[in-house]
Design a protein around this motif. Structure first.
Motif, PDB file in Angstrom:
ATOM      1  N   LYS A 162       0.891  -1.170  -0.146  1.00 31.38           N
ATOM      2  CA  LYS A 162       0.013   0.138  -0.074  1.00 31.38           C
ATOM      3  C   LYS A 162       0.725   1.152   0.010  1.00 31.38           C
ATOM      4  N   LEU A 163       1.897   1.280   0.684  1.00 32.95           N
ATOM      5  CA  LEU A 163       2.893   2.401   0.821  1.00 32.95           C
ATOM      6  C   LEU A 163       3.392   2.572  -0.522  1.00 32.95           C
ATOM      7  N   ASP A 164       3.797   1.484  -0.994  1.00 32.69           N
ATOM      8  CA  ASP A 164       4.416   1.609  -2.419  1.00 32.69           C
ATOM      9  C   ASP A 164       3.744   2.165  -3.494  1.00 32.69           C
ATOM     10  N   LYS A 165       2.446   1.683  -3.648  1.00 27.73           N
ATOM     11  CA  LYS A 165       1.504   2.294  -4.569  1.00 27.73           C
ATOM     12  C   LYS A 165       1.394   3.663  -4.449  1.00 27.73           C
ATOM     13  N   GLY A 166       1.313   4.436  -3.196  1.00 27.41           N
ATOM     14  CA  GLY A 166       1.366   5.731  -2.918  1.00 27.41           C
ATOM     15  C   GLY A 166       2.659   6.352  -3.424  1.00 27.41           C
ATOM     16  N   ILE A 167       3.742   5.954  -2.899  1.00 23.85           N
ATOM     17  CA  ILE A 167       4.824   6.472  -3.380  1.00 23.85           C
ATOM     18  C   ILE A 167       5.208   6.473  -4.923  1.00 23.85           C
ATOM     19  N   GLN A 168       4.751   5.269  -5.522  1.00 22.39           N
ATOM     20  CA  GLN A 168       4.790   5.222  -6.933  1.00 22.39           C
ATOM     21  C   GLN A 168       4.128   6.307  -7.561  1.00 22.39           C
ATOM     22  N   VAL A 169       2.722   6.420  -7.144  1.00 26.16           N
ATOM     23  CA  VAL A 169       2.000   7.807  -7.799  1.00 26.16           C
ATOM     24  C   VAL A 169       2.453   8.958  -7.829  1.00 26.16           C
ATOM     25  N   VAL A 170       3.132   9.135  -6.534  1.00 25.31           N
ATOM     26  CA  VAL A 170       4.109  10.407  -6.406  1.00 25.31           C
ATOM     27  C   VAL A 170       5.380  10.609  -7.477  1.00 25.31           C
ATOM     28  N   TYR A 171       6.096   9.696  -7.501  1.00 25.18           N
ATOM     29  CA  TYR A 171       6.972   9.633  -8.546  1.00 25.18           C
ATOM     30  C   TYR A 171       7.010   9.608  -9.750  1.00 25.18           C
ATOM     31  N   ASP A 172       5.685   8.928 -10.167  1.00 24.77           N
ATOM     32  CA  ASP A 172       5.326   8.967 -11.412  1.00 24.77           C
ATOM     33  C   ASP A 172       5.241  10.251 -12.163  1.00 24.77           C
ATOM     34  N   TYR A 173       4.530  10.980 -11.321  1.00 26.73           N
ATOM     35  CA  TYR A 173       3.967  12.223 -11.544  1.00 26.73           C
ATOM     36  C   TYR A 173       5.217  13.255 -11.643  1.00 26.73           C
ATOM     37  N   ILE A 174       6.293  13.048 -10.635  1.00 27.94           N
ATOM     38  CA  ILE A 174       7.434  13.688 -10.687  1.00 27.94           C
ATOM     39  C   ILE A 174       8.414  13.311 -12.056  1.00 27.94           C
ATOM     40  N   MET A 175       8.281  12.252 -12.228  1.00 29.47           N
ATOM     41  CA  MET A 175       9.263  11.954 -13.557  1.00 29.47           C
ATOM     42  C   MET A 175       8.561  12.368 -14.855  1.00 29.47           C
ATOM     43  N   MET A 176       7.179  12.489 -14.750  1.00 30.63           N
ATOM     44  CA  MET A 176       6.359  13.092 -15.939  1.00 30.63           C
ATOM     45  C   MET A 176       6.861  14.462 -16.142  1.00 30.63           C
ATOM     46  N   ALA A 177       6.585  15.117 -14.947  1.00 32.75           N
ATOM     47  CA  ALA A 177       6.572  16.579 -14.978  1.00 32.75           C
ATOM     48  C   ALA A 177       8.214  16.963 -15.335  1.00 32.75           C
ATOM     49  N   THR A 178       8.997  16.207 -14.668  1.00 24.95           N
ATOM     50  CA  THR A 178      10.146  16.780 -14.808  1.00 24.95           C
ATOM     51  C   THR A 178      10.995  16.199 -16.124  1.00 24.95           C
ATOM     52  N   GLY A 179      10.538  15.258 -16.515  1.00 22.49           N
ATOM     53  CA  GLY A 179      10.895  14.867 -18.091  1.00 22.49           C
ATOM     54  C   GLY A 179      10.402  16.011 -19.015  1.00 22.49           C
ATOM     55  N   CYS A 180       8.942  16.034 -18.959  1.00 25.69           N
ATOM     56  CA  CYS A 180       8.631  17.241 -19.764  1.00 25.69           C
ATOM     57  C   CYS A 180       9.336  18.508 -19.738  1.00 25.69           C
ATOM     58  N   TRP A 213      15.893  15.946 -10.289  1.00 21.56           N
ATOM     59  CA  TRP A 213      14.671  15.338  -9.937  1.00 21.56           C
ATOM     60  C   TRP A 213      14.363  14.160 -10.901  1.00 21.56           C
ATOM     61  N   LEU A 214      14.523  14.301 -11.907  1.00 24.86           N
ATOM     62  CA  LEU A 214      14.139  13.385 -13.228  1.00 24.86           C
ATOM     63  C   LEU A 214      15.131  11.992 -12.922  1.00 24.86           C
ATOM     64  N   TYR A 215      16.561  12.347 -12.624  1.00 21.43           N
ATOM     65  CA  TYR A 215      17.268  11.213 -12.644  1.00 21.43           C
ATOM     66  C   TYR A 215      17.144  10.224 -11.114  1.00 21.43           C
ATOM     67  N   PHE A 216      16.948  11.059 -10.099  1.00 18.39           N
ATOM     68  CA  PHE A 216      16.887  10.419  -8.945  1.00 18.39           C
ATOM     69  C   PHE A 216      15.514   9.714  -8.770  1.00 18.39           C
ATOM     70  N   THR A 217      14.611  10.277  -9.448  1.00 14.59           N
ATOM     71  CA  THR A 217      13.202   9.858  -9.292  1.00 14.59           C
ATOM     72  C   THR A 217      13.337   8.573 -10.119  1.00 14.59           C
ATOM     73  N   GLY A 218      13.971   8.602 -11.368  1.00 12.34           N
ATOM     74  CA  GLY A 218      14.045   7.273 -12.042  1.00 12.34           C
ATOM     75  C   GLY A 218      14.827   6.382 -11.377  1.00 12.34           C
ATOM     76  N   SER A 219      15.932   6.527 -10.311  1.00 13.68           N
ATOM     77  CA  SER A 219      16.381   5.547  -9.582  1.00 13.68           C
ATOM     78  C   SER A 219      15.520   4.959  -8.694  1.00 13.68           C
ATOM     79  N   MET A 220      14.543   5.743  -7.990  1.00 14.31           N
ATOM     80  CA  MET A 220      13.455   5.099  -7.170  1.00 14.31           C
ATOM     81  C   MET A 220      12.593   4.185  -8.063  1.00 14.31           C
ATOM     82  N   SER A 221      12.489   4.635  -9.358  1.00 11.89           N
ATOM     83  CA  SER A 221      11.580   3.511 -10.029  1.00 11.89           C
ATOM     84  C   SER A 221      12.351   2.108 -10.339  1.00 11.89           C
ATOM     85  N   ALA A 222      13.847   2.522 -10.548  1.00  8.78           N
ATOM     86  CA  ALA A 222      14.504   1.274 -10.845  1.00  8.78           C
ATOM     87  C   ALA A 222      14.471   0.163  -9.552  1.00  8.78           C
ATOM     88  N   ALA A 223      14.677   1.024  -8.559  1.00  8.63           N
ATOM     89  CA  ALA A 223      14.774   0.130  -7.230  1.00  8.63           C
ATOM     90  C   ALA A 223      13.617  -0.772  -6.846  1.00  8.63           C
TER      91      ALA A 223
END
Length: 181
Positions: free
Chosen positions: A16-34, A67-77
């Protein structure tokens, strides 16, 4: 058994915690990538087409890039898609040994991660005391450095999850006998 039920409950909480964290960093990755792509395009358009310099654009690109790089590292982990040199399967087919080595790998990774968190925090707090800012737009440099600390904390969360899963998998094979498969 009770241990598996407790482990299962713990994994449900982590999920459950993972799903919440993932939503946050998915938005961060989208926003920072754009943002990175958009800033580079705008900067190039202004500089080469309109012959106008966008002073300090690198500061914004760097901020979004960190932000993009380190958020991507969270996704990889999370997905365990980072680099790995797991060669235990080459040397043995014994599932008990393979799963025991997975515990060793994840515990060592967790220890290294906690060391990295400690170093990041020391560096981040030292930087905070200096109040550094970028030269053109005066953006606090701690905004660029915070995602590094945050990503290691999230990595630790995923390593704890991986340790729990590895221990449960080892317990499962131990109750089955751990024969060669």
């Amino acid at each position: 058994s009770q241990a598996e039920e407790e482990g299962g409950f713990f994994l449900k909480v982590l999920t459950k915690l993972d799903k919440g964290i993932q939503v946050v960093y998915d938005y961060i990755m989208m926003a920072t990538g754009c943002a990175v792509a958009g800033l580079i395009i705008v900067s190039a358009f202004l500089r080469y087409i309109l012959k106008i310099d966008f002073y300090g654009s690198e500061e914004y690109i760097l901020l979004a890039g960190f932000w993009l790089y380190f958020t991507g590292s969270m996704s990889a982990a999370r997905d365990k898609s980072h680099l790995s040199a797991d060669m235990v399967n080459v040397f043995t087919n014994n599932q008990k040994v393979i799963r025991l080595m997975a515990i060793v790998r994840d515990v060592l990774s967790l220890v290294i991660c906690f060391l990295a968190i400690s170093w990041c925090w020391d560096y981040f707090s030292w930087q905070m005391s200096l109040h550094p800012v970028t030269s053109v737009h005066r953006i606090p440099k701690t905004l660029q450095q915070f995602p590094m600390c945050f990503s290691f904390v999230v990595w630790a969360f995923y390593l704890i999850r991986d340790c729990v899963k590895a221990i449960l998998a080892f317990k499962e094979i131990s109750t089955e006998g751990g024969v060669e498969k």
